[in-house]
Design an enzyme around this catalytic site. Structure first.
Site, mmCIF file in Angstrom:
data_model
loop_
_atom_site.group_PDB
_atom_site.id
_atom_site.type_symbol
_atom_site.label_atom_id
_atom_site.label_comp_id
_atom_site.label_asym_id
_atom_site.label_seq_id
_atom_site.Cartn_x
_atom_site.Cartn_y
_atom_site.Cartn_z
ATOM 1 N N THR A 11 0.833 -1.211 0.000
ATOM 2 C CA THR A 11 0.000 0.000 0.000
ATOM 3 C C THR A 11 0.870 1.264 0.000
ATOM 4 O OG1 THR A 11 -1.670 -1.202 1.250
ATOM 5 C CG2 THR A 11 -1.854 1.191 1.247
ATOM 6 N N VAL A 12 1.803 1.355 0.942
ATOM 7 C CA VAL A 12 2.600 2.593 1.043
ATOM 8 C C VAL A 12 3.629 2.671 -0.090
ATOM 9 C CG1 VAL A 12 4.056 4.017 2.540
ATOM 10 C CG2 VAL A 12 2.266 2.610 3.550
ATOM 11 N N LYS A 100 6.726 2.063 11.930
ATOM 12 C CA LYS A 100 6.786 2.466 13.355
ATOM 13 C C LYS A 100 7.290 1.359 14.264
ATOM 14 C CE LYS A 100 2.701 1.422 11.739
ATOM 15 N NZ LYS A 100 1.569 1.888 10.991
ATOM 16 N N GLY A 129 0.508 9.362 10.168
ATOM 17 C CA GLY A 129 0.302 9.329 8.712
ATOM 18 C C GLY A 129 0.890 10.556 8.048
ATOM 19 N N GLY A 182 -8.084 0.068 3.703
ATOM 20 C CA GLY A 182 -6.617 0.036 3.683
ATOM 21 C C GLY A 182 -5.977 0.756 4.853
ATOM 22 N N GLU A 185 -3.417 -2.408 9.880
ATOM 23 C CA GLU A 185 -2.186 -3.177 9.696
ATOM 24 C C GLU A 185 -2.538 -4.550 9.127
ATOM 25 O OE1 GLU A 185 0.934 -1.783 10.514
ATOM 26 O OE2 GLU A 185 -0.450 -0.115 10.575
ATOM 27 N N LYS A 200 3.834 4.526 18.495
ATOM 28 C CA LYS A 200 3.879 5.919 18.032
ATOM 29 C C LYS A 200 4.103 6.883 19.194
ATOM 30 C CE LYS A 200 1.055 4.956 13.954
ATOM 31 N NZ LYS A 200 -0.328 4.865 13.454
ATOM 32 N N GLY A 298 -3.603 5.578 5.506
ATOM 33 C CA GLY A 298 -4.016 5.570 4.101
ATOM 34 C C GLY A 298 -2.817 5.749 3.196
HETATM 35 N N1 HSE Z 1 -2.708 1.067 10.896
HETATM 36 C C1 HSE Z 1 -2.218 2.376 11.100
HETATM 37 C C2 HSE Z 1 -3.360 3.262 11.564
HETATM 38 C C3 HSE Z 1 -1.632 2.902 9.816
HETATM 39 O O1 HSE Z 1 -4.496 2.842 11.451
HETATM 40 O O2 HSE Z 1 -3.116 4.364 12.066
HETATM 41 C C4 HSE Z 1 -0.887 4.188 9.951
HETATM 42 O O3 HSE Z 1 0.196 4.074 10.815
#
Ligand code: HSE
Length: 404
Positions: A11-12, A100, A129, A182, A185, A200, A298
């Site tokens: 995705t990223v 992270k 994000g 999306g 994780e 985080k 996202g």
């Molecule tokens: N799964 C993480 C979230 C993705 O929902 O924040 C972004 O770090």
């Protein structure tokens, strides 16, 4: 020409390639040279996708190519991401990442290698994000003593709690929707059980307080136990349930850190942070309050933050930019000693019995559609006192902390 290699075309990773392709000219202007994706590393094939032309399956191709200046690690997880990031830095390449888990665990080590090799290790996309919070803490706010960081740091759970509130949907339905979008994780337990948020807050706290916060030591609860009935009480009280990640540093240097669902008052700016949005509240001794808000998960918001790191690293090839993350481990207060107000649902007890357990000064909340139980906001007490009182009275259905 600045050559980059992207590790992982999920995705990223595909977002990073898309951002670079879409904003190519502006990115090149800002970086001071054209940014070219020379390699994409992935075990899979992508027939028909232009990425196939630059696809490689062996990291040695990237590590051994002196033309590669910057390695973008967007594979996720600990291994092989950590080994690849380390090898890239040791080979004198700058690295940026959205990972992270890797940053929380190995950030200090990777920053040290980057310093020794006079390159950079950047991780703006690892928290919040697309929100530029790492750069703010590491640059704009360095004149301040930061004593508090609090935020909604997980987009998946914020989206789920929002859907549960406005649609009345249950946990499973809300999770499925978040996965389809999306946000979640690969293993969504990291989202719903709070591990993603705790990594985080550990990263942000390490930079804010100039030490190293061990994510594993941060007391963490997720949102699995939040029910439609809790939502009804929140509505009744004019509050909203949010998964918050909070940390403070006391004047003696000791920190308190916690990830848990909280009831948030309407006056709190975090109250209005809905959907997949994240927000990070920071308090500094000169700054006062500041809040950073934006898309918390996202493909493109995250990729945008990754590419911002690529641009900064391109502007500073072979020039290390210091990071405020310190090597000394931050001491954490025993979570049992942290105080709070608690909202508690109790079944089969009188108000007198509840006050006898939790103390005078309890505030009672009734929810007309729920019978046979009593909602109560306790006086301020430590977690140790709360758990002792809850055990003494029995009949506790659920507890949610109230944000100050
Ligand atoms: N799964 C993480 C979230 C993705 O929902 O924040 C972004 O770090």
């Amino acid at each position: 020409m600045i050559n980059i290699a992207v590790l992982g075309y999920g995705t990223v990773g595909s977002g990073v390639v898309e951002v670079i392709r879409t904003n190519k000219e502006q990115i090149g202007r800002r970086a001071g040279d054209e940014i070219r994706v020379k390699y994409v590393l992935d075990l899979r094939e992508f027939p028909g996708d232009p990425v196939q032309d630059v696809l490689v399956h062996d990291f040695d191709t990237i590590a051994g190519d002196p033309e590669v200046d910057i390695v973008v690690e967007v594979m996720g997880g600990f291994e092989p991401a950590h080994t690849f990031a380390k090898r890239a830095l040791e080979a004198g390449k700058s690295v940026c990442t959205s990972n992270k888990a890797m940053v929380a665990k190995f950030g200090a080590e990777l920053l040290e290698i980057a310093r020794e090799k006079n390159v950079n290790f950047m991780f703006e996309a690892s928290c919040g994000g697309g929100i530029p919070i790492i750069r703010a803490l590491n640059g704009s706010l360095t004149a301040d003593v930061i004593d508090q960081v609090a935020g909604i740091l997980n987009g998946t759970t914020n989206y789920m709690l929002y859907r549960m509130r406005v649609e009345g949907s249950d946990f499973g339905t809300a999770l499925k929707e978040a996965q389809e979008k999306g946000y979640a994780e690969a293993d969504p337990t990291a989202d719903v059980d709070g591990h993603d948020a705790r990594r985080k807050i550990a990263i942000l706290s390490s930079i804010a307080y100039g030490g190293y916060m061990d994510a594993e030591e941060v007391y963490t609860e997720g949102i699995r136990d939040i029910t439609p009935e809790d939502m009804l009480y929140a509505e009744q009280m004019g509050m909203r349930i949010k998964l918050l990640a909070v940390s403070r540093q006391m004047p003696d240097g000791v920190c308190a850190a916690l990830v848990a669902p909280f009831l948030v008052h309407a006056e709190n700016p975090l109250f209005a942070v809905n959907d997949v949005f994240n927000a990070v509240f920071v308090h500094g001794n000169m700054l006062g309050d500041a809040m950073f808000y934006g898309s918390g998960a996202g493909k493109l918001p995250t990729a945008s933050a990754v590419v911002a790191d690529v641009i900064e690293e391109a502007q500073h090839l072979h020039e290390h930019i210091p990071c405020n993350w310190g090597e000394e481990k931050l001491e954490l207060q025993d979570p049992q000693e942290v105080d709070s107000l608690f909202f508690v649902r109790v079944t089969g007890k009188t108000r007198e019995e509840i006050e006898a357990a939790f103390g005078k000064g309890c505030e009672f909340v009734s929810c007309p559609s729920l019978s046979g139980e009593t909602g109560v906001i306790t006086p301020r007490m430590t977690h140790r006192e709360y758990y002792a009182a809850a055990e003494k009275i029995g009949g506790v259905i659920s507890m949610i902390r109230i944000k100050d």
